[in-house]
Design a protein around this motif. Structure first.
Motif, PDB file in Angstrom:
ATOM      1  N   ILE A 170       0.857  -1.203   0.000  1.00  0.00           N
ATOM      2  CA  ILE A 170       0.000   0.000   0.000  1.00  0.00           C
ATOM      3  C   ILE A 170       0.893   1.253   0.000  1.00  0.00           C
ATOM      4  O   ILE A 170       0.713   2.167  -0.803  1.00  0.00           O
ATOM      5  N   GLY A 171       1.888   1.252   0.880  1.00  0.00           N
ATOM      6  CA  GLY A 171       2.814   2.387   0.944  1.00  0.00           C
ATOM      7  C   GLY A 171       3.577   2.561  -0.362  1.00  0.00           C
ATOM      8  O   GLY A 171       3.765   3.681  -0.849  1.00  0.00           O
ATOM      9  N   LEU A 172       3.979   1.432  -0.936  1.00  0.00           N
ATOM     10  CA  LEU A 172       4.747   1.467  -2.184  1.00  0.00           C
ATOM     11  C   LEU A 172       3.907   2.043  -3.329  1.00  0.00           C
ATOM     12  O   LEU A 172       4.380   2.881  -4.110  1.00  0.00           O
ATOM     13  N   ILE A 173       2.662   1.612  -3.413  1.00  0.00           N
ATOM     14  CA  ILE A 173       1.774   2.096  -4.490  1.00  0.00           C
ATOM     15  C   ILE A 173       1.642   3.622  -4.394  1.00  0.00           C
ATOM     16  O   ILE A 173       1.755   4.334  -5.394  1.00  0.00           O
ATOM     17  N   ILE A 174       1.447   4.106  -3.167  1.00  0.00           N
ATOM     18  CA  ILE A 174       1.279   5.565  -2.995  1.00  0.00           C
ATOM     19  C   ILE A 174       2.574   6.286  -3.372  1.00  0.00           C
ATOM     20  O   ILE A 174       2.559   7.283  -4.083  1.00  0.00           O
ATOM     21  N   LYS A 175       3.707   5.715  -2.931  1.00  0.00           N
ATOM     22  CA  LYS A 175       4.999   6.342  -3.238  1.00  0.00           C
ATOM     23  C   LYS A 175       5.256   6.394  -4.753  1.00  0.00           C
ATOM     24  O   LYS A 175       5.714   7.396  -5.287  1.00  0.00           O
ATOM     25  N   VAL A 176       4.899   5.302  -5.434  1.00  0.00           N
ATOM     26  CA  VAL A 176       5.222   5.207  -6.865  1.00  0.00           C
ATOM     27  C   VAL A 176       4.255   6.021  -7.731  1.00  0.00           C
ATOM     28  O   VAL A 176       4.680   6.688  -8.673  1.00  0.00           O
ATOM     29  N   PHE A 177       2.965   5.964  -7.415  1.00  0.00           N
ATOM     30  CA  PHE A 177       1.992   6.506  -8.372  1.00  0.00           C
ATOM     31  C   PHE A 177       1.358   7.841  -7.967  1.00  0.00           C
ATOM     32  O   PHE A 177       0.597   8.408  -8.752  1.00  0.00           O
ATOM     33  N   LEU A 178       1.618   8.321  -6.759  1.00  0.00           N
ATOM     34  CA  LEU A 178       1.005   9.582  -6.343  1.00  0.00           C
ATOM     35  C   LEU A 178       2.083  10.579  -5.917  1.00  0.00           C
ATOM     36  O   LEU A 178       3.081  10.192  -5.307  1.00  0.00           O
ATOM     37  N   ALA A 179       1.852  11.850  -6.233  1.00  0.00           N
ATOM     38  CA  ALA A 179       2.826  12.876  -5.862  1.00  0.00           C
ATOM     39  C   ALA A 179       2.288  13.682  -4.687  1.00  0.00           C
ATOM     40  O   ALA A 179       1.074  13.729  -4.456  1.00  0.00           O
ATOM     41  N   GLU A 180       3.207  14.332  -3.976  1.00  0.00           N
ATOM     42  CA  GLU A 180       2.819  15.181  -2.850  1.00  0.00           C
ATOM     43  C   GLU A 180       1.754  16.180  -3.309  1.00  0.00           C
ATOM     44  O   GLU A 180       1.870  16.750  -4.402  1.00  0.00           O
ATOM     45  N   GLY A 181       0.710  16.321  -2.533  1.00  0.00           N
ATOM     46  CA  GLY A 181      -0.366  17.275  -2.876  1.00  0.00           C
ATOM     47  C   GLY A 181      -1.490  16.632  -3.677  1.00  0.00           C
ATOM     48  O   GLY A 181      -2.565  17.219  -3.810  1.00  0.00           O
ATOM     49  N   GLU A 182      -1.259  15.435  -4.229  1.00  0.00           N
ATOM     50  CA  GLU A 182      -2.332  14.761  -4.988  1.00  0.00           C
ATOM     51  C   GLU A 182      -3.311  14.091  -4.020  1.00  0.00           C
ATOM     52  O   GLU A 182      -3.094  14.061  -2.817  1.00  0.00           O
ATOM     53  N   LYS A 183      -4.383  13.525  -4.621  1.00  0.00           N
ATOM     54  CA  LYS A 183      -5.499  13.073  -3.803  1.00  0.00           C
ATOM     55  C   LYS A 183      -5.806  11.585  -3.996  1.00  0.00           C
ATOM     56  O   LYS A 183      -5.796  11.088  -5.120  1.00  0.00           O
ATOM     57  N   LEU A 184      -6.100  10.925  -2.901  1.00  0.00           N
ATOM     58  CA  LEU A 184      -6.538   9.525  -2.931  1.00  0.00           C
ATOM     59  C   LEU A 184      -7.950   9.499  -2.330  1.00  0.00           C
ATOM     60  O   LEU A 184      -8.171  10.080  -1.268  1.00  0.00           O
ATOM     61  N   ALA A 185      -8.896   8.878  -3.040  1.00  0.00           N
ATOM     62  CA  ALA A 185     -10.260   8.790  -2.502  1.00  0.00           C
ATOM     63  C   ALA A 185     -10.549   7.360  -2.089  1.00  0.00           C
ATOM     64  O   ALA A 185     -10.116   6.405  -2.750  1.00  0.00           O
ATOM     65  N   THR A 186     -11.270   7.218  -0.998  1.00  0.00           N
ATOM     66  CA  THR A 186     -11.592   5.882  -0.495  1.00  0.00           C
ATOM     67  C   THR A 186     -12.923   5.965   0.249  1.00  0.00           C
ATOM     68  O   THR A 186     -13.280   7.033   0.741  1.00  0.00           O
ATOM     69  N   PRO A 187     -13.670   4.849   0.313  1.00  0.00           N
ATOM     70  CA  PRO A 187     -14.943   4.918   1.034  1.00  0.00           C
ATOM     71  C   PRO A 187     -14.715   5.137   2.541  1.00  0.00           C
ATOM     72  O   PRO A 187     -13.626   4.908   3.047  1.00  0.00           O
ATOM     73  N   TYR A 188     -15.784   5.567   3.223  1.00  0.00           N
ATOM     74  CA  TYR A 188     -15.759   5.596   4.683  1.00  0.00           C
ATOM     75  C   TYR A 188     -16.936   4.774   5.178  1.00  0.00           C
ATOM     76  O   TYR A 188     -18.032   4.959   4.687  1.00  0.00           O
ATOM     77  N   PRO A 189     -16.795   3.870   6.124  1.00  0.00           N
ATOM     78  CA  PRO A 189     -15.533   3.499   6.755  1.00  0.00           C
ATOM     79  C   PRO A 189     -14.743   2.528   5.890  1.00  0.00           C
ATOM     80  O   PRO A 189     -15.304   1.820   5.063  1.00  0.00           O
ATOM     81  N   THR A 190     -13.433   2.505   6.135  1.00  0.00           N
ATOM     82  CA  THR A 190     -12.578   1.508   5.478  1.00  0.00           C
ATOM     83  C   THR A 190     -11.291   1.330   6.271  1.00  0.00           C
ATOM     84  O   THR A 190     -11.160   1.839   7.385  1.00  0.00           O
ATOM     85  N   TYR A 191     -10.344   0.643   5.649  1.00  0.00           N
ATOM     86  CA  TYR A 191      -9.063   0.330   6.287  1.00  0.00           C
ATOM     87  C   TYR A 191      -8.261   1.631   6.457  1.00  0.00           C
ATOM     88  O   TYR A 191      -7.946   2.294   5.453  1.00  0.00           O
TER      89      TYR A 191
END
Ligand SMILES: Cc1ncc(COP(=O)(O)O)c(C=O)c1O
Length: 351
Positions: A90-111
């Motif tokens: 999970i950490g690796l995916i964020i590091k590789v594909f997302l840049a600082e300031g970009e956005k990740l959306a996820t349902p609530y509640p979740t992991y």
């Protein structure tokens, strides 16, 4: 020394409480671990470990394990990547594909690891509320225009699942990165896995773990599937030796024992039904679950957190979340029949 602003403000993930594992009276149903032992092939592999190999670095790509996984899931080993638990991936995916300031959306509640891992990279995590029955709001997720969407399917801590058709509807209109975290998919009685679509959608990553259905939380082995191009980007950025020799060896043994794996999953599903029936008899409202845990609401006038605290007094551990939509509920991992009977007896005494 200057610390990055977003690290200073970081709220890190709080894992479930770990009671004394040497205390045989403890019943631990708070971290969605598997109540059953790993495959006997894992015991055999542990016996045959070669201490001399600990002197050397492990095989860097976990190639044997990738091959074993590829065989079971009918994909190419170049479409698989292994990690030190799926949390590392999970950490690796964020590091590789997302840049600082970009956005990740996820349902609530979740992991909640998604939010902490995103915050570590300066990525903003936005939550899109599920409805009253915890159904995931796909149009709501799309409306966020996020660079990535992360969905646990079946979801945690609710147990509610999305069908392949619903995920495909999302993929057909979304060109950001979609991560489907299938940590609990083996316990789902519907065919809802997206693994077979990794080559149809080059923006899809499907995440799995050996912590749940393979009973290997302690070995820390996760894996993911994606088209070769995405796997190659992740391979460039992961730690060179991210899986140690012991974990690679026992994970291979467990992966190759498909018969034992199927039997264990069947027992967990049976016990899920058993626990659900017992809780309903006691007046609980149980959210239908496709995972190895149940989210449930105690009968009227009974406070979820109080039940959890009373259970701790008899060394039974379940999980309570004080957050919105969850603060009147309890999450209980599926135990053995004996553990379930003890839990139910204790809850009956408390009520
Ligand atoms: C949805 C989800 N994804 C990933 C993980 C982490 O799994 P691992 O033990 O492989 O890091 C968990 C663990 O509880 C989980 O619930």
């Amino acid at each position: 020394m200057k610390i990055k602003d977003y690290i200073e403000k970081l709220d890190s993930y709080i894992p479930g409480f770990q009671p004394d594992s040497n205390d045989e009276e403890v019943i631990k149903l708070n971290a969605n671990e598997n109540a059953f032992l790993p495959s006997p092939k894992v015991f055999e592999a542990l016996k045959n470990l070669e201490p001399n190999k600990l002197r050397l670095y492990p095989e860097a790509r976990s190639e044997e394990l990738r091959k074993a996984i590829a065989k079971v899931y009918n994909v190419k080993s170049s479409e698989v990547l292994c990690g030190n638990g799926s949390d590392e991936i999970i950490g690796l995916i964020i590091k590789v594909f997302l840049a600082e300031g970009e956005k990740l959306a996820t349902p609530y509640p979740t992991y909640t690891v998604y939010k902490s891992s995103a915050s570590m990279e300066g990525v903003k995590c936005v939550f899109v509320k599920t409805d009253n029955e915890f159904k995931i709001d796909i149009p709501g997720l799309l409306k966020e225009n996020a660079e990535a969407i992360f969905i646990v399917n079946p979801n945690a801590p609710t147990g509610v699942f999305l069908s392949i058709g619903e995920i495909k509807t999302l993929l057909n209109t979304y060109d950001g990165l979609l991560v489907i975290d299938e940590a609990y998919m083996d316990f789902c009685t519907e065919d809802a896995t997206m693994i077979k679509y990794i080559n149809e959608y080059d923006n899809l990553i499907v995440l799995r773990t050996m912590s749940k259905s393979y009973s290997l939380c302690g070995a820390r082995v996760g894996y993911c599937f994606a088209c070769e191009k995405l796997i190659a980007y992740m391979d460039k950025c992961r730690d060179s030796y991210n899986l140690n020799y012991i974990s690679q060896t026992i994970a291979c043994a467990a992966m190759q024992d498909e018969v034992y794996h199927k039997e264990t999953v069947k027992k967990v599903i049976e016990n899920r039904r058993y626990l659900s029936e017992k809780l309903i008899e006691l007046g609980f409202e149980v959210i239908p679950s496709q995972t190895n845990f149940l989210l449930c609401k105690p009968p009227k006038n009974k406070i979820a957190s109080e039940i959890m605290n009373e259970l701790i007094k008899v060394k039974i551990y379940i999980r309570y979340f004080s957050s919105e939509m969850l603060d009147d509920k309890l999450r209980i991992s599926i135990g053995t029949k004996e553990e379930i009977d003890k839990l139910i007896k204790s809850i009956r005494d408390i009520l």
